[in-house]
Design a protein around this motif. Structure first.
Motif, PDB file in Angstrom:
ATOM      1  N   LYS A 130      48.954  39.007  41.047  1.00 30.34           N
ATOM      2  CA  LYS A 130      47.656  39.437  41.555  1.00 30.34           C
ATOM      3  C   LYS A 130      46.706  39.762  40.415  1.00 30.34           C
ATOM      4  N   TYR A 186      43.061  35.871  41.634  1.00 30.88           N
ATOM      5  CA  TYR A 186      43.726  36.084  42.929  1.00 30.88           C
ATOM      6  C   TYR A 186      42.944  37.089  43.772  1.00 30.88           C
ATOM      7  N   LYS A 187      42.445  38.134  43.146  1.00 30.48           N
ATOM      8  CA  LYS A 187      41.680  39.144  43.880  1.00 30.48           C
ATOM      9  C   LYS A 187      40.392  38.558  44.441  1.00 30.48           C
ATOM     10  N   ASN A 199      41.335  36.367  47.290  1.00 31.00           N
ATOM     11  CA  ASN A 199      41.711  37.224  48.406  1.00 31.00           C
ATOM     12  C   ASN A 199      40.468  37.697  49.163  1.00 31.00           C
ATOM     13  N   LYS A 203      51.729  35.368  53.141  1.00 27.18           N
ATOM     14  CA  LYS A 203      51.824  36.827  53.118  1.00 27.18           C
ATOM     15  C   LYS A 203      52.772  37.336  54.202  1.00 27.18           C
TER      16      LYS A 203
END
Length: 457
Positions: A22, A26-27, A30, A117
């Motif tokens: 992460k 990735y953040k 997201n 997830k």
């Protein structure tokens, strides 16, 4: 290359167990996925002036975009919009490679940000999932697999319902849900077909959609060049790779890559980015996050893997807006201008008026000359309209043979009528007549037509 990535030496399917790191990218992905998912699931229920935000009803041939209703008569607008979209994809790919696939594509967002997830939440990280799949069918494995696939089906069912709402509208979906099944067999069947398809895609097919099925990956290899920014490994800086040494070898210095393999372990399509640009790379940037994490630990500069063009790595050049990109930008600007003009000038109703072929003018009582005309009127709104035709000159009369009357939403009617012009107003063989399409007291559209009459000196 793709075949090697999806199959083991034994010929069996090679399942991917990507690690999750992460990092910064990735953040951002997201956050983008949350925005996308909120928009996707609420889109069919958002309305502008009573119309859906987006609806593509191929069954009834009714299309709605940002509250504007489009019918088959507007097919040229869809063709033009499709052309603009394709050119935009080409330009975007030339500039940034396949980043659309990793950041915006629904397949990637649902797979990595929803189903993956769920899988991690139930079965654990990559190593635990791999061990679970390789192990015997214990009670724990049966429970975890059952729960996971049940949730997959539930999520697929929600996606299927939302997807169908984009086709038939949210009101149509609500009727299927609330009314007896025997009234909506086709809709009920469609929901479950879509559910099964989505479930199979996200539980079984997975990354094969990106590496084997989707044609965009193949298109990418034709469009990118040495100027294209893609996720790439800086081999000039990283090679020769090798384990980190406490005492550097000054005679044979190693590059910054410590050959940890983490960039391969996190890749959802299983490629090794260090082997160069590959059509299976979806530019999801997970390898950048993983490599940056390692560089931080060994106190080396970040972006050993990053957004680079071939010329940036080999020649140290900065990204440039080259001639080819300028040409595509010019084409897109022109196409967008033309598309905007047609959309903004589009009226709620269309009328086409033609004088009956082969018919001469006729003398009428009271000093009038008449021509007979045929008209076709199309209603592009979502409501029925009662319409009439009149001339903008009050001295010109309209006498219907077949009146247009009321037109249903999205429907079309034909009208046949005489135009009667006072002979005193005719001074040439052809006279321009301005006809108005009237709905209530409002003039919807004005068209011109030619009137044939005698030449008066």
């Amino acid at each position: 290359m793709s075949g090697l990535l999806v199959a083991e030496e034994s010929g069996k399917r090679r399942w991917m167990y990507p690690l999750v790191r992460k990092g910064t990218y990735y953040k951002w992905r997201n956050l983008l996925s949350y925005v996308y998912l909120i928009f996707f699931f609420t889109g069919p229920f958002l309305r502008i002036d009573g119309q859906p935000l987006l609806m593509l009803n191929f069954v009834d041939r009714q299309f709605v975009l940002l509250g504007q209703v489009f019918w088959p008569q507007d097919i040229f607008l869809f063709m033009l919009a499709s052309l603009v979209f394709l050119v935009c994809i080409v330009l975007f790919t030339i500039a940034f490679g396949r980043i659309f696939c990793g950041w915006i594509c629904p397949q990637t967002i649902f797979m990595e940000m929803v189903f993956r997830k769920i899988e991690i939440w139930i079965e654990g990280d990559a190593n635990k999932r791999k061990k679970l799949d390789a192990g015997p069918w214990t009670k724990e494995k049966i429970i975890k697999k059952t729960v996971k696939h049940q949730l997959f089906i539930v999520v697929s069912f929600l996606i299927a319902n939302t997807f169908l709402a984009y086709i038939i509208g949210s009101q149509g979906l609500i009727r299927i849900i609330t009314e007896p099944i025997n009234k909506h067999w086709v809709g009920f069947f469609s929901i479950w077909v879509f559910t099964i398809v989505f479930y199979l895609v996200y539980s079984q097919v997975r990354e094969l959609v990106c590496t084997l099925i989707c044609p965009y990956g193949r298109l990418q290899s034709v469009l990118i060049d040495q100027h294209t920014l893609v996720v790439a490994y800086n081999d000039v800086r990283g090679e020769p790779r090798g384990k980190l040494e406490r005492v550097p070898n000054l005679l044979n210095p190693k590059g910054d890559c410590v050959d940890c393999g983490l960039c391969v372990a996190v890749c959802p399509t299983g490629i090794d980015i260090r082997k160069g640009t590959q059509i299976d790379c979806i530019n999801c940037t997970v390898c950048i996050d993983a490599c940056d994490e390692v560089m931080d630990k060994i106190h080396k500069p970040r972006k050993l893997i990053g957004f680079f063009s071939e010329n940036m790595i080999r020649r140290g050049e900065k990204p440039s807006f080259n001639t080819r990109m300028m040409a595509y930008t010019a084409v897109i600007t022109v196409l967008l201008g033309v598309l905007s003009y047609f959309v903004l000038s589009r009226s709620d109703m269309d009328i086409t008026v033609m004088r009956s072929a082969g018919m001469l003018y006729q003398q009428q009582p009271g000093g009038y000359i008449s021509n007979i005309y045929n008209a076709e009127i199309i209603n592009k709104t979502d409501k029925s309209r009662t319409i009439a035709i009149r001339a903008d000159d009050p001295s010109i009369q309209i006498k219907y043979i077949q009146a247009p009357g009321t037109i249903a939403s999205g429907g079309a009617v034909k009208a046949v009528f005489f135009i009667l012009v006072p002979e005193s107003k005719i001074h040439a063989a052809k006279t321009d007549i301005h006809l108005q399409l009237i709905s209530g007291q409002r003039v919807i559209q004005t068209v011109n037509t030619a009137f044939i009459g005698p030449i008066n000196d």
